[in-house]
Scaffold this motif. Structure first.
Motif, PDB file in Angstrom:
ATOM      1  N   ILE A   3       0.832  -1.205   0.000  1.00  0.00           N
ATOM      2  CA  ILE A   3       0.000   0.000   0.000  1.00  0.00           C
ATOM      3  C   ILE A   3       0.865   1.252   0.000  1.00  0.00           C
ATOM      4  CG2 ILE A   3      -1.630   1.328   1.421  1.00  0.00           C
ATOM      5  CD1 ILE A   3      -2.827  -1.383   2.286  1.00  0.00           C
ATOM      6  N   LEU A   4       1.977   1.184   0.725  1.00  0.00           N
ATOM      7  CA  LEU A   4       2.854   2.358   0.834  1.00  0.00           C
ATOM      8  C   LEU A   4       4.069   2.262  -0.100  1.00  0.00           C
ATOM      9  CD1 LEU A   4       2.765   2.796   4.708  1.00  0.00           C
ATOM     10  CD2 LEU A   4       1.527   4.135   3.005  1.00  0.00           C
ATOM     11  N   ASN A   5       3.981   1.402  -1.086  1.00  0.00           N
ATOM     12  CA  ASN A   5       5.084   1.327  -2.049  1.00  0.00           C
ATOM     13  C   ASN A   5       5.278   2.693  -2.709  1.00  0.00           C
ATOM     14  OD1 ASN A   5       6.313   1.004  -4.774  1.00  0.00           O
ATOM     15  ND2 ASN A   5       6.470  -1.116  -4.095  1.00  0.00           N
ATOM     16  N   PRO A   6       6.517   3.251  -2.657  1.00  0.00           N
ATOM     17  CA  PRO A   6       6.727   4.623  -3.126  1.00  0.00           C
ATOM     18  C   PRO A   6       6.467   4.817  -4.618  1.00  0.00           C
ATOM     19  CG  PRO A   6       8.604   3.838  -1.853  1.00  0.00           C
ATOM     20  CD  PRO A   6       7.719   2.653  -2.084  1.00  0.00           C
ATOM     21  N   VAL A   7       6.464   3.754  -5.408  1.00  0.00           N
ATOM     22  CA  VAL A   7       6.251   3.912  -6.849  1.00  0.00           C
ATOM     23  C   VAL A   7       4.856   3.445  -7.271  1.00  0.00           C
ATOM     24  CG1 VAL A   7       7.159   3.420  -9.149  1.00  0.00           C
ATOM     25  CG2 VAL A   7       8.721   3.521  -7.191  1.00  0.00           C
ATOM     26  N   THR A   8       4.526   2.192  -6.954  1.00  0.00           N
ATOM     27  CA  THR A   8       3.297   1.618  -7.503  1.00  0.00           C
ATOM     28  C   THR A   8       2.128   1.585  -6.529  1.00  0.00           C
ATOM     29  OG1 THR A   8       4.044  -0.571  -6.848  1.00  0.00           O
ATOM     30  CG2 THR A   8       4.567   0.111  -9.088  1.00  0.00           C
ATOM     31  N   GLY A   9       2.346   1.928  -5.258  1.00  0.00           N
ATOM     32  CA  GLY A   9       1.292   1.793  -4.254  1.00  0.00           C
ATOM     33  C   GLY A   9       0.177   2.808  -4.421  1.00  0.00           C
ATOM     34  N   PRO A  10      -1.015   2.481  -3.924  1.00  0.00           N
ATOM     35  CA  PRO A  10      -2.158   3.395  -4.052  1.00  0.00           C
ATOM     36  C   PRO A  10      -1.935   4.742  -3.361  1.00  0.00           C
ATOM     37  CG  PRO A  10      -2.699   1.496  -2.664  1.00  0.00           C
ATOM     38  CD  PRO A  10      -1.389   1.203  -3.299  1.00  0.00           C
ATOM     39  N   VAL A  11      -1.246   4.749  -2.230  1.00  0.00           N
ATOM     40  CA  VAL A  11      -1.012   6.022  -1.542  1.00  0.00           C
ATOM     41  C   VAL A  11      -0.102   6.920  -2.371  1.00  0.00           C
ATOM     42  CG1 VAL A  11      -0.012   7.097   0.514  1.00  0.00           C
ATOM     43  CG2 VAL A  11      -1.429   5.051   0.737  1.00  0.00           C
ATOM     44  N   ALA A  12       0.947   6.323  -2.955  1.00  0.00           N
ATOM     45  CA  ALA A  12       1.851   7.098  -3.807  1.00  0.00           C
ATOM     46  C   ALA A  12       1.087   7.691  -4.989  1.00  0.00           C
ATOM     47  CB  ALA A  12       2.996   6.213  -4.302  1.00  0.00           C
ATOM     48  N   MET A  13       0.102   6.925  -5.496  1.00  0.00           N
ATOM     49  CA  MET A  13      -0.697   7.401  -6.638  1.00  0.00           C
ATOM     50  C   MET A  13      -1.518   8.632  -6.264  1.00  0.00           C
ATOM     51  SD  MET A  13      -1.977   3.894  -8.307  1.00  0.00           S
ATOM     52  CE  MET A  13      -1.886   3.777 -10.065  1.00  0.00           C
ATOM     53  N   ILE A  14      -2.144   8.575  -5.098  1.00  0.00           N
ATOM     54  CA  ILE A  14      -2.919   9.742  -4.657  1.00  0.00           C
ATOM     55  C   ILE A  14      -2.015  10.957  -4.515  1.00  0.00           C
ATOM     56  CG2 ILE A  14      -4.375  10.680  -2.813  1.00  0.00           C
ATOM     57  CD1 ILE A  14      -5.203   7.875  -2.126  1.00  0.00           C
TER      58      ILE A  14
END
Lengths: 274, 294
Positions: free
Chosen positions: B126-137
């Motif tokens: 979820i907190l993946n800096p590249v592909t995670g949803p939070v990074a996307m937001i």
């Protein structure tokens, strides 16, 4: 009107908290049924367009997963039975008997809850290895046959039963084991069930001790299998990792949802000291 | 004669638990203290007695102080999220809202039954800096999620939050139990006097449920630090450069990665000493003002 505004703000706050806490679970379930492609391109989609169970099949093909699940169950089951039995009779003795040094003994046992596991892990590792139980699921279960939290929770619950019940039974010359099985256990059944469920769930989720003892893949438990899919960078098997996560959490979740009222009530009591 | 028979029964009932505790709790505890005076690696046939050398080595090592500092930061974050926040939520549930109480209780406790290894793996994604949803937001707002697993300081925050995901609900249920246990008559009386709710909470409910508070305070520190072990082990292994290690992880690391049995033992003895100090402080200063029912 003023009260309604206050309530609304409270609900918004609690709602956000609910989403934060439940999001990871929904995220895992949703992505475990997606293809890797769909998961990568549409991470925010909660209902997969092309649902697939390929991830789950993949898990069972690459690892002896049936065996791993069985190991996890067997350890949790053994630990739960032993901890429940030892806790029930110990709690009974602490509530319904008076003997010298009772308070000291009780306090000593309960204070072990505050001992960090690092203090006992090296000698226990040496003991288990010396018994030839290294890399065996019995080596995982062996040091966990009694439980301070269990004694504590069951004692809290048994204290609510009037001592006169037991006194009458004693006058009638009913044996202690009979009193225990015929009177006490039925009366504190909710507490016994919830401590049992808690023992089971905790053992099912356990990681620290099994990771020291279990070495070969066919002896792994679910938590250990799961850690193979983890690294700080993530790795590539995203959807497979989600499937393993779902398999690992499904049993505790179902147990909790069935017995939630018992569990919540037992824990709600645990903070009230006596 | 009858009394002796009764005592014998009591002992018989406690014996199974006591035996298990002696073999796997009390005896290992003594043994760890003993091992802390030796130089050993768990394999060598001979243990070399070195007196206090292991303790001296640790106290002269900068890593020890870094880990101690990390541990304090972990404690502070865990206390805010798992001690202060449960009180705020309990206040909202018992004084402000009318509907949805049991829904919130069920939902908040849910993550508490899930393995922290699962929690760790989910948050890593979820907190993946590249592909995670939070990074996307964040990217949508032109912001970037740092590579937190490699950032000193930040890594402790994230690992504490992963741990809190599991611990919060458990603590909340206990706190709520204490808050709900306060006599309703007292609260109703205060309400009749038009004392505002938050004042009732601060000046009546908190003091009257303080035994629960103390219990949660101690378990948050003692259990919380042990729970953090799992995300540290599976996500960062204490890195980068010991920036996410705490006292518990460090003794594990010394024992089973570096095979320094003596130093690891000394480390865990010092950890336990610190825990005992906390307990004593608690009894001395907090317990005095604590209100116990019955």
């Amino acid at each position: 009107m003023k009260i309604n505004v206050k309530q609304m703000i409270a609900h918004i706050f609690l709602g956000v908290l609910t989403i934060v806490l439940l999001f990871p679970i929904i995220f895992a379930i949703a992505n475990s049924f997606k293809t890797l492609e769909e998961a990568t391109n549409h991470i925010w989609r909660f209902i997969p367009l092309n649902p697939t169970i390929k991830n789950y099949i993949h898990v069972f093909e690459t690892l002896p997963f049936g065996r791993i699940t069985w190991n996890t169950f067997l350890i949790a089951f053994t630990v739960t039975i032993f901890k429940s039995l030892t806790s029930i009779i110990a709690a009974y003795a602490f509530v319904f008997f008076d003997f010298k040094g009772k308070r000291l003994l009780y306090f000593t046992l309960i204070s072990t809850m505050f001992i960090p596991f690092t203090v006992t892990m090296i000698p226990n590792y040496i003991t288990v290895s010396a018994l030839g139980l290294n890399d065996s699921i019995w080596g995982v279960a062996l040091p966990q046959l009694a439980d301070a939290l269990g004694i504590f929770l069951l004692r809290q619950s048994m204290r609510t039963i009037p001592k006169s019940f037991i006194e009458v039974a004693k006058i009638e010359k009913v044996g202690h084991l009979r009193i225990l099985s015929d009177i006490l256990v039925p009366l504190v059944k909710p507490a016994i069930i919830s401590t049992g469920i808690i023992f089971f769930i905790n053992s099912w989720n356990e990681y620290v001790w099994p990771v020291l003892i279990l070495k070969s893949k066919e002896n792994y438990t679910l938590s250990l299998a799961l850690q193979m899919f983890i690294s700080a960078e993530g790795g590539t098997d995203f959807t497979v990792a989600m499937a393993v996560s779902v398999i690992t959490m499904i049993v505790p979740l179902v147990l909790y949802l069935i017995f939630q009222r018992y569990i919540i009530n037992t824990f709600a009591l645990s903070g009230i000291k006596g | 004669m009858k009394k002796i028979k009764e005592d014998l029964f009591a002992l018989l009932f406690i014996l199974p638990s006591l035996t298990a505790f002696c073999f796997f709790m009390f005896w290992p505890l003594i043994r760890t203290v003993y091992l802390s005076f030796f130089d050993w690696n768990m394999i060598k046939p001979v243990k070399k007695f070195v007196g206090l050398q292991n303790y001296i080595t640790l106290l002269q090592d900068d890593v020890t102080y870094k880990v101690l500092g990390n541990t304090i930061l972990y404690i502070l974050i865990l206390l805010v999220v798992n001690f202060v926040l449960p009180y705020i939520v309990s206040f909202l549930l018992s004084f402000v809202i009318r509907k949805g109480k049991s829904f919130y209780k069920t939902a908040f406790f849910l993550p508490s039954v899930i393995s922290l290894v699962v929690g760790s793996i989910l948050y890593v994604w979820i907190l993946n800096p590249v592909t995670g949803p939070v990074a996307m937001i964040l990217r949508f707002f032109d912001m970037q999620l740092p590579i937190w697993s490699k950032s000193e300081g930040l890594v402790i925050w994230i690992l504490s939050l992963i741990t809190s995901w599991k611990v919060f609900g458990y603590n909340f249920i206990i706190v709520l139990g204490g808050v709900m246990g306060v006599s309703q008559e007292v609260i109703e009386a205060a309400k009749l006097d038009h004392i505002p709710n938050y004042k009732i909470f601060m000046q009546i409910v908190l003091p009257m449920s303080s035994s629960t508070g103390v219990y949660v305070l101690i378990t948050t520190i003692v259990q919380g630090l042990q729970y953090v072990f799992t995300p540290i082990k599976v996500v960062t292994q204490g890195g980068p450069n010991y920036a996410s290690s705490n006292l518990i992880y460090q003794s594990y690391h010394e024992a089973f990665t570096l095979y320094k049995t003596g130093e690891a033992s000394a480390f865990s003895v010092m950890t336990m000493a610190l825990f005992i100090l906390l307990l004593v402080l608690e009894f001395k200063f907090v317990e005095k003002g604590v209100y116990y029912e019955n």
